[in-house]
Design a protein around this motif. Structure first.
Motif, PDB file in Angstrom:
ATOM      1  N   UNK A 538       0.845  -1.187   0.000  1.00  0.00           N
ATOM      2  CA  UNK A 538       0.000   0.000   0.000  1.00  0.00           C
ATOM      3  C   UNK A 538       0.884   1.241   0.000  1.00  0.00           C
ATOM      4  N   UNK A 539       0.684   2.129  -0.980  1.00  0.00           N
ATOM      5  CA  UNK A 539       1.487   3.343  -1.079  1.00  0.00           C
ATOM      6  C   UNK A 539       0.804   4.480  -0.326  1.00  0.00           C
ATOM      7  N   UNK A 540       1.505   5.616  -0.269  1.00  0.00           N
ATOM      8  CA  UNK A 540       0.948   6.770   0.440  1.00  0.00           C
ATOM      9  C   UNK A 540      -0.269   7.340  -0.277  1.00  0.00           C
ATOM     10  N   UNK A 541      -0.352   7.131  -1.599  1.00  0.00           N
ATOM     11  CA  UNK A 541      -1.510   7.571  -2.381  1.00  0.00           C
ATOM     12  C   UNK A 541      -2.051   6.387  -3.172  1.00  0.00           C
ATOM     13  N   UNK A 542      -3.378   6.228  -3.167  1.00  0.00           N
ATOM     14  CA  UNK A 542      -4.008   5.146  -3.917  1.00  0.00           C
ATOM     15  C   UNK A 542      -4.484   5.671  -5.269  1.00  0.00           C
ATOM     16  N   UNK A 543      -4.236   4.893  -6.329  1.00  0.00           N
ATOM     17  CA  UNK A 543      -4.772   5.212  -7.662  1.00  0.00           C
ATOM     18  C   UNK A 543      -6.180   4.635  -7.746  1.00  0.00           C
ATOM     19  N   UNK A 544      -7.150   5.498  -7.993  1.00  0.00           N
ATOM     20  CA  UNK A 544      -8.554   5.103  -7.891  1.00  0.00           C
ATOM     21  C   UNK A 544      -9.292   5.433  -9.177  1.00  0.00           C
ATOM     22  N   UNK A 545     -10.087   4.471  -9.658  1.00  0.00           N
ATOM     23  CA  UNK A 545     -10.976   4.671 -10.800  1.00  0.00           C
ATOM     24  C   UNK A 545     -12.414   4.596 -10.279  1.00  0.00           C
TER      25      UNK A 545
END
Length: 753
Positions: A538-545
């Motif tokens: 899990x990164x500091x920012x999630x890529x979300x669609x």
């Protein structure tokens, strides 16, 4: 005889029989007759329409005589006489007379569909109707003097409008070349797409050449430095060899520069040609919008006449090009929307006049290309939809409480019309009912990777907006990475692409959400939905669609967003059957395979996953920090109260989880390490008193402080809560922000341990 568009440009007609050619003639000429009659009804005395109808009737009469269809000869002859009378001012083509002439058109079209062996049977089955139609046409064609436009002077229609030609009627010759083209299309598109992919694969080769050029440049620079160093020495032989080496680098450098430039130019030409091939192949599939809607003006006119209404359909954008498959698949949804507009939306003439509207109602069907998509708008100037009636029906059917229904926006209320069997009509009819069947319309459009949205203004009209891809063969898609594999989402079904920081994620009802335009949007791992294994790091920012709409809108978490690409769709081999969550496949520009997600199917999988529970956690867990911060569980069935309390407690630094009723609260409190439970009393499934009782009787939880926050402020209610074991009882009607926080502080102190 005229030829269909598919046969223009030197098409070979020798393969068709005379009856096939007559069918082609009848198809085109009856369309001219239908359009002309509808135009004459709208614009009295349209000389150009009369002239074209006379020619069409004359052409049909001659063609029918050649193939021996005497009944069609008689029908066409009678219609031709009627048009001559109209041209000389002896006949007014009023609505009743247009009914009769359109009945004749339908009979001609039916006769043209017959095989040789079926003519006698058709004549025997329809003899009475044919005779009545011929007599009616003869009656209106030979009136002895000019007639007025008043309906009372018209002969009453003596024939019913024949049943439209069934869908299983024999294919006309005009359709055969199109079928042949369609069979070759997939192969041509595959070859053109492969050519485009090969062209794109030149790019990495050019990048390698550029890297080679840079390496070569570094080597040549070292040779120059070496030559300079040797030149300062005394060894003449070594000087000569170093100079020779330096001289040999110059043509090599020039060779690389020239060839890289040539290769880049070749790549540009190859890309242009390959893209041109794809575009030209797609053009073979495109048809003008009119081909799919040419029967609608007649349908609207006839339906309105049968209901005692006066409605006209105006089509805008008839030349707009659409993929022939999409055109065929949206014909039924458009038909249903138009029938709804006539039956339910349009008022009778007297009601329209009383409302200050024109006596004749208008429906507009507008098609255009917009942002690379097909945009279709259907609007009418009818009575519109009563939103309060929808609100009442929602409550009656127990689809929402009165309080919740009262807070719904107009857009949210109109969404109910797309639910199965949701109707505002007191009784159903065979014609339509605004809402009946709109769920099928909605699903059909979504199945084509499209969207539909509706608006309404009471008393002013109804409007539907449909957005579709121009073709299903090429799909504009968002390409993402999930567990190292490429997955694509049709761009029309993507609402938003965003980056969600870890700090914005919170837990609500034991699920992970973030705030999206004022609503809580659930986070779901794409890897988990697609059953690709555990969610990665899990990164500091999630890529979300963001996909879906309304209550079924979700934030799909992917590993990375690659960007948009135009993909040539390729069907998955039938041996695999229907793959869950996958609609088709394609190749990316670099040749890598990609699966295209079936978003409606994916939404069902997400619903199932949410129902079963066990979602992967997508927020980073800092257990050490969490152990230093006190944790509170808020249990309340009111979203407003839950959110108010959650925000107050978060503002003081507490960690806060949410449960929506007693059962949910009991399940959550046993699985977590909480310092305090705040609960309402009146809740579905299990009330707060029962929850407090269970907590205080549990061997592991009996020391956990519990606060009741309730609207019930009678002494007996307070006594009941405290006797169940509650440590604090606060009434919602009296507490302010600080009151709640002070009570929490009295029980467990501040947020830090």
């Amino acid at each position: 005889m005229s030829q269909d568009n598919d046969n223009q440009g030197g098409g070979d007609l020798s393969q068709f029989s005379m009856l096939d050619l007559f069918r082609m003639e009848a198809d085109s000429q009856t369309q001219i007759l239908t359009e002309g009659l509808l135009a004459m009804e709208r614009i009295k005395g349209d000389a150009s329409a009369v002239e074209s109808m006379m020619r069409a009737a004359h052409s049909i009469k001659g063609a029918a005589a050649i193939v021996g269809l005497e009944v069609v000869v008689q029908l066409a002859h009678g219609m031709e006489d009627a048009f001559v009378a109209a041209q000389h001012g002896k006949l007014a083509l009023t609505p009743n007379r247009v009914d009769v002439l359109l009945a004749g058109v339908d009979l001609i079209l039916q006769a043209s569909r017959l095989q040789d062996s079926g003519v006698e049977a058709w004549l025997a089955a329809n003899g009475g109707q044919i005779t009545r139609t011929l007599d009616s046409i003869a009656t209106i064609a030979f009136l002895p003097e000019p007639v007025s436009l008043q309906a009372e002077t018209e002969p009453p229609p003596q024939t019913a409008i024949p049943t439209p030609v069934p869908d299983d009627a024999p294919a006309t010759a005009s359709r055969l070349p199109a079928m042949k083209h369609a069979q070759n299309f997939d192969k041509l598109l595959s070859l053109a797409s492969e050519s485009r992919i090969n062209a794109h694969q030149m790019h990495p080769f050019i990048q390698d050449m550029q890297r080679f050029k840079r390496s070569q440049s570094s080597l040549f620079s070292l040779i120059e430095q070496l030559h300079e160093a040797i030149s300062n020495g005394s060894d003449a032989s070594l000087k000569e060899k170093s100079l020779l080496a330096l001289q040999k680098t110059h043509p090599l450098k020039q060779f690389v520069l020239e060839h890289i430039a040539d290769i880049e130019a070749y790549e540009r030409r190859l890309l242009a040609v390959s893209q041109g091939m794809v575009d030209e192949v797609l053009t073979l599939r495109m048809r003008p919008f009119r081909d799919g809607v040419q029967a609608f003006p007649r349908m609207v006119r006839d339906l309105a006449r049968g209901l005692g209404k006066d409605v006209r359909l105006r089509i805008v954008g008839e030349d707009t090009l659409v993929d022939r498959d999409i055109l065929a698949r949206i014909e039924s949804p458009l038909n249903h929307m138009l029938r709804n507009a006539v039956d339910h939306g349009m008022e009778p003439p007297a009601e329209r006049l009383a409302a200050g509207k024109p006596e004749s109602g208008t429906i507009v069907l507008d098609a255009k290309h917009r942002a690379g998509m097909l945009s279709i708008e259907i609007s009418d100037d009818g009575r519109g939809v009563d939103l309060e009636k929808i609100r009442l029906r929602v409550v009656e059917r127990k689809m929402a409480s009165a309080q919740m229904a009262a807070s719904l926006s107009p857009a949210e209320l109109l969404e109910f019309l797309f639910l199965p069997a949701f109707s505002l009509k007191e009784s159903t009819t065979e014609i339509s009912g605004r809402g009946v069947g709109l769920d099928i319309v909605h699903e059909t459009i979504r199945a084509q990777n499209g969207t539909v949205r509706i608006e309404s203004e009471l008393g002013a009209g109804f409007r539907a907006y449909i957005t579709l891809p121009l073709t299903q063969s090429i799909v504009r898609a968002l390409v993402t990475d999930v567990k190292g594999e490429a997955y694509a989402v049709p761009i029309v079904q993507v609402e938003r692409v965003i980056k969600v920081p870890q700090s914005a994620i919170h837990t609500l009802e034991n699920k992970q959400f973030f705030d999206f335009n004022g609503e809580h949007l659930g986070l779901v791992s794409a890897a988990q939905v697609l059953e690709l294994g555990e969610t990665g790091a899990i990164s500091d920012e999630l890529s979300v669609v963001v996909v879906g709409s309304g209550a079924r809108r979700y934030a799909l978490v992917v590993d990375a967003i690659r960007g948009e690409q135009s993909l040539a769709v390729q069907a998955i081999d039938p041996i695999f059957g229907k793959m869950r969550d996958i609609s088709s496949a394609a190749l990316l520009d670099d040749g890598e395979p990609v699966l295209i997600l079936d978003v409606p199917d994916l939404l069902l999988s997400i619903d199932k996953l949410l129902h079963e529970g066990g979602l992967h956690q997508l927020a980073k867990s800092d257990q050490a920090e969490r152990r230093k911060t006190k944790r509170i569980l808020v249990v309340d069935d009111s979203l407003t109260v839950r959110e108010m309390e959650r925000k107050l407690l978060l503002g003081r630094g507490f960690l806060v989880d949410i449960a929506i009723d007693g059962i949910d609260g009991w399940n959550v409190v046993r699985s977590g390490d909480y310092d305090l439970v705040i609960t309402d009393v009146d809740m579905p499934r299990m009330d707060g008193i029962e929850l407090v009782t269970l907590i205080k009787k549990d061997i592991h939880l009996h020391k956990l402080p519990v606060m009741i926050v309730s609207y019930k402020d009678r002494p007996e209610d307070r006594a009941r809560g405290l006797s169940a074991g509650a440590d604090y009882y606060l009434t919602k009607g009296s507490f302010h922000d600080e009151t709640l926080l002070d009570a929490v502080n009295d029980l467990i102190g501040d947020a830090r341990r």
